[in-house]
Design a protein around this motif. Structure first.
Motif, PDB file in Angstrom:
ATOM      1  N   LYS A  83      50.018  61.823   8.553  1.00 32.61           N
ATOM      2  CA  LYS A  83      49.332  63.095   8.777  1.00 32.61           C
ATOM      3  C   LYS A  83      48.484  63.038  10.049  1.00 32.61           C
ATOM      4  N   SER A  84      47.646  62.020  10.122  1.00 28.47           N
ATOM      5  CA  SER A  84      46.757  61.932  11.285  1.00 28.47           C
ATOM      6  C   SER A  84      47.563  61.742  12.553  1.00 28.47           C
ATOM      7  N   THR A  85      48.591  60.908  12.471  1.00 28.84           N
ATOM      8  CA  THR A  85      49.397  60.667  13.667  1.00 28.84           C
ATOM      9  C   THR A  85      49.972  61.987  14.188  1.00 28.84           C
ATOM     10  N   MET A 124      41.915  69.808  11.989  1.00 27.14           N
ATOM     11  CA  MET A 124      40.840  69.195  11.204  1.00 27.14           C
ATOM     12  C   MET A 124      41.420  68.014  10.432  1.00 27.14           C
ATOM     13  N   ASP A 125      40.888  66.808  10.718  1.00 24.38           N
ATOM     14  CA  ASP A 125      41.419  65.597  10.089  1.00 24.38           C
ATOM     15  C   ASP A 125      40.451  65.123   9.014  1.00 24.38           C
ATOM     16  N   GLU A 126      40.707  65.468   7.803  1.00 22.43           N
ATOM     17  CA  GLU A 126      39.858  65.105   6.672  1.00 22.43           C
ATOM     18  C   GLU A 126      38.377  65.248   7.003  1.00 22.43           C
ATOM     19  N   PRO A 127      37.952  66.436   7.414  1.00 22.63           N
ATOM     20  CA  PRO A 127      36.572  66.577   7.900  1.00 22.63           C
ATOM     21  C   PRO A 127      35.539  66.419   6.792  1.00 22.63           C
TER      22      PRO A 127
HETATM   23 MG   LIG Z   1      44.399  59.921   8.611  1.00 19.05          MG
END
Ligand SMILES: [Mg+2]
Ligand SMILES: Nc1ncnc2c1ncn2[C@@H]1O[C@H](COP(=O)(O)OP(=O)(O)OP(=O)(O)O)[C@@H](O)[C@H]1O
Lengths: 266, 365, 293
Positions: B43-45, B158-161
């Motif tokens: 996901k983050s990638t 938004m990455d797991e904010p």
């Molecule tokens: Mg991540």
């Protein structure tokens, strides 16, 4: 209960005695020199028969001492500049790079710190003789840069490792170019690292003796070289005066460093 | 019409690791799209590739039909809120929000006005001169949101904010995010591994698994009609029952349970069952429980009753390998006389079940 | 479909182009790397190579160095003083670091400041102080004679006693500071547990505290030992010419005797010992401030 000071019983007093004696042992020579520098005796009799400022007068009116101090200061400033600059750029690569052999490179950069400085001094002496850098400011700067750089890299890689790169990334996404993000966001965030790198680099160069002895020429010598040369002749109290001034510089730098550290925490 | 944001065949390899294998996705303007998936699923990638911090090994990203891969991060005009707190610690809240505007050369007056607007958007009026260290995690993330929205980016990442916040605060800020999304109509790509958060916030959810998207759909679609066992497991609770495949008829199968019961018309999504075995999904809350032995599909005995606030979980021993969990709303008629050891029978609508391959789907590569 | 397959090669080309040949991170290391290679690695290697090429190609310099009792005595002196300095520093440093770690914060700060001050005071200033303090007419001799402990002044400069005192003074902080860090990190609860198990104070010290502090002691000791082996300034000023140590020998070969071959050979001996101990330290404890990945 050995790590609880108050439940150590008699051991507490034994430990305290050792510590107080050691602190005295560490402090005594420094106080002693400071006292002697104000003593009137040419032969360094202690306690001095009377007090005087004449050694400081002799020191500060002798152009050779002043010139040596100026040389030291100038060289230390140049070394500090390059050490922090090169160390900073290298630290970015060392901390963020993904290439192979990073830890080998780190170990290589640290070697000048652990290698006996006399070996480096002799080796550089030979090299500089050949390329004509002996007795030049450039020669001094390069020699001191080699031994200052490890301190700079150590301080800056440490600071960068403690810095969350996402903060810089956020600045880049905000529209700042990578360089601008580094200058305006990252550098202020690692200012304590930059500051230690600068202080360590300056003091390393300012206090360095062995390399300086080999790099010096009769016309270009740093303060430590001047002290060294004088010491080999006799133990004149002028050196006590010079040493006292050096100690004051050190104390001032330590106080500034402590203040900055405190300011950063607050 | 060209789609607003199109991700085609994105892959990212780190040495031997395929962090992202093949991600394809189309996002509409103003949509709230959530990437949901377990840790390490890419996901983050994917988000970092969108932001330009990573270059994909393969694939392309088109915004309004034009590739953005050749644009460096700082010119992409994309907003992002990170998992960790990324306020510039040496700048005040106001200066943080002003930073992207200064970079863009806005006039002083315009910046002041915009900062004020943004602070009121995230309901932090009056915090302008605070330093980030003097603020709570939730407040810091709200400022980060204001900073990321200040320059009107077309896309907000938004990455797991909220992952560093406690549950109550998290729900509060989820509300704020939802409101701000409606107010600004910005397109949001949101990463989380919390299904509740995904369901609460999103228009659509993309479920990530091992570097690919297993299924994209609204929360309801994913829950009612999971296309893989992985999605079924990730969204909502589930019982999986091993069965034998008797026959397959188009997109429906006839399955035999271990207790001898045979059920027909189980939806399969065209799954190709290997070795004649299938895994049958039963949602605990879609199972009906009746007291007493009867000729229902799954007779059994109550093993355990657990009170869970607004519902009650009943674990039932049947003749199947593992006990079946049933979830009854608090106040359900059967609950009155229920006790461990009692005979019960379970029933369910076959149209609400699904058959999957026994194992997790084998990755496509 | 056709369009997709047409677009693909183009895309791939672009993806390939985006990967730089030399990573920017590596480029940023180049200035430092060049500096270290040109002005550190190369000159040192050149010096070492002269040990087998001057005056002629061969091992004659090493044979001369290791075959002469004069030089062997210098090796022995160096080794002996380094061991002595290391042991004394440890014996004093451990209780001091221990006390520092547990004494009231305010007093610990004072002691710590003294340790730092002595460490950062100019090396020549410190050595000068000891030259004055230890000389025949110096304060220490006078005090001892005044107290009636001795009736002849002790000779404490121009011999190994002076060198050992001066070097211990310099090395002590290098033991105390890291060891303090190690002891600070030990959880007091462990020692409470030991006491509850019935261990006497002495048993706790021997069986719990010392083993827990041992890594710090070994690391500090290795560092002090390595630094002592190659120390130049203090031994030359406090030791005098009759009690030379290895670093002085190297300097003398080069400066007074202009014998680069012998200088290189002595440097190699020092380097080999130093680098092996450094490698051992890396092996045992990793790089200071090393990678966290
Ligand atoms: Mg991540
Ligand atoms: N810079 C990197 N170098 C090597 N591997 C990486 C790198 N970044 C990510 N990975 C790997 O890629 C895979 C996917 O990582 P990614 O961060 O995208 O997962 P994620 O879905 O965001 O997980 P999480 O929920 O834990 O944040 C993981 O296996 C991870 O270890």
């Amino acid at each position: 209960m050995l790590l609880n000071f108050n439940s150590l019983g008699i051991w507490k007093w034994a430990l305290l005695t050792i510590t107080v004696l050691t602190a005295a042992f560490l402090l005594m020579p420094i106080l002693f020199i400071a006292a002697l520098s104000f003593g009137s005796s040419q032969w360094l009799i202690f306690p001095p028969p009377s007090w005087t400022l004449k050694w400081y007068g002799a020191l500060l009116s002798d152009p050779r001492w002043l010139e040596a101090a100026w040389t030291s200061f100038r060289i230390a400033l140049i070394v500090t500049f390059f050490s922090v600059l090169i160390g900073l750029v290298a630290s970015f690569g060392l901390v963020r790079g993904r290439f192979m052999g990073r830890s080998t490179l780190r170990a290589l950069f640290m070697t000048p710190m652990i290698l006996p400085v006399v070996v480096l001094a002799v080796a550089l002496y030979a090299f500089f003789l050949r390329i004509g850098l002996n007795g030049t400011t450039t020669g001094f700067v390069i020699a001191h840069l080699i031994v200052a750089l490890p301190f700079s890299i150590l301080a800056l890689t440490g600071a960068l490792e403690g810095f969350d790169k996402s903060i810089e990334d956020a600045a880049v996404l905000c529209g700042a170019s990578p360089l601008r993000a580094k200058l305006q966001i990252t550098l202020p965030c690692i200012s304590h690292g930059l500051f230690s790198a600068a202080i360590f680099s300056f003091l390393t160069s300012w206090d360095e003796v062995v390399l300086a002895i080999f790099m010096a020429s009769p016309t270009l010598q740093t303060l430590p070289v001047k002290i060294w040369a004088t010491l080999r002749q006799d133990l004149t109290p002028v050196i006590a005066a010079a040493s006292t001034l050096l100690i004051i510089v050190t104390v001032l730098l330590m106080l500034i460093a402590a203040a900055v550290k405190k300011g950063l925490k607050a | 019409m060209t789609p607003f944001l199109q991700i085609t065949g994105i892959a990212k390899q780190y040495g031997p690791v395929m962090a992202v294998k093949d991600v394809n996705l189309t996002v509409d303007h103003g949509e709230f799209m959530t990437f949901l998936g377990p840790s390490g699923s890419g996901k983050s990638t994917t988000l970092y590739i969108l932001a330009g911090f990573e270059q994909p090994t393969r694939g392309d990203i088109l915004l309004n039909g034009k590739t953005i891969l050749d644009t460096p991060s700082h010119k992409r005009n994309i907003g992002m809120v990170f998992q960790r707190y990324t306020l510039f610690p040496h700048l005040s809240v106001g200066e943080n929000i002003a930073f992207p505007l200064k970079v863009r050369g806005w006039s002083k007056a315009a910046i002041t006005e915009r900062v004020r607007q943004m602070l009121s958007l995230v309901r932090l009026e009056g915090f302008e001169d605070r330093k980030p260290v003097a603020m709570s995690g939730g407040q810091q993330q709200r400022v980060a949101l204001a900073r990321a929205l200040a320059y009107d980016p077309p896309v907000l990442l938004m990455d797991e904010p909220l992952s560093a916040l406690d549950k109550k605060l998290r729900e509060e800020i989820q509300h704020e995010i939802r409101r701000i999304h409606q107010q600004t109509e910005v397109t949001i790509l949101y990463v989380t591994h919390d299904q509740e958060e995904a369901l609460r916030l999103s228009d659509r959810i993309a479920v990530f698994s091992k570097g690919v998207i297993d299924q994209i759909g609204t929360g309801q679609q994913l829950y009612n009609d999971p296309s893989t066992r992985f999605v079924a497991e990730f969204i909502g609770d589930s019982n999986f029952i091993d069965t034998d495949v008797v026959s397959v008829n188009g997109r429906f199968a006839r399955l035999a349970l271990a207790n001898g019961a045979v059920i027909d018309g189980v939806p399969t999504h065209g799954t190709d069952f290997r070795q004649g075995r299938a895994s049958l999904l039963l949602r605990p809350e879609r199972i009906d429980l009746r007291l007493g032995k009867s000729e229902g599909v799954l007779p059994g005995a109550v093993r355990e009753i657990t009170f869970l606030g607004n519902h009650v979980q009943v674990s039932v021993d049947t003749q199947l390998a593992a006990p079946v969990d049933v979830r009854l709303p608090f106040g359900h008629a059967a609950l009155g006389g229920l006790a461990p050891g009692l005979d019960v029978s379970l029933d369910f609508k076959i149209a609400e079940t699904h058959a999957f391959q026994l194992e997790d789907r084998v990755p496509a590569s | 479909m056709a369009m997709v397959s047409l677009a693909k090669p183009d895309n791939e080309k672009r993806n390939a182009r985006r990967r730089p040949v030399l990573s920017r991170d590596f480029v940023s290391i180049l200035p430092a790397l060049l500096l270290v290679l040109v002005f550190f690695v190369a000159p040192v290697l050149a010096l070492l190579s002269r040990s087998v090429t001057e005056p002629v190609f061969g091992l004659q310099n090493y044979i001369a160095l290791l075959g002469s009792s004069t030089y062997l005595k210098i090796f022995f002196n160096t080794f002996f003083v380094s061991v002595l300095v290391t042991v004394i520093s440890l014996v004093i440093g451990f209780p001091v670091a221990w006390t520092l770690a547990i004494m009231p914060q305010r007093w610990a700060m004072v002691v710590f400041a003294i340790v730092l001050l002595s460490m950062w005071t100019n090396l020549l200033a410190r050595t000068y102080a000891w030259m004055v303090l230890l000389q025949r007419t110096g304060v220490i001799n006078k005090t001892l004679m005044g107290m009636g402990v001795i009736d002849q002044p002790l000779t404490m400069v121009n011999n190994l006693i002076g060198v050992t005192i001066g070097m211990t003074y310099i090395m002590l902080p290098f033991i105390v500071i890291p060891l303090y860090g190690v002891i600070r990190k030990i959880d007091p609860a462990i020692l409470q547990a030991a006491a509850l198990c019935g261990a006497t104070r002495f048993q706790s010290l021997r069986l719990v505290l010392l083993p827990l502090a041992a890594p710090g002691m070994i690391a500090g000791a290795l560092m002090v030992f390595v630094m002592s082996l190659g120390y130049f300034v203090t031994p030359s000023l406090l030791g005098g010419t009759a009690n030379m140590m290895l670093a002085e020998l190297i300097a003398q070969f080069v400066q007074s005797l202009v014998n680069w071959g012998m200088g290189g050979a002595a440097a190699l001996v020092l380097l080999v010992v130093t680098l092996s101990l450094y490698a051992l330290q890396l092996r045992l404890f990793g790089l200071a401030g090393g990678e966290r990945t």
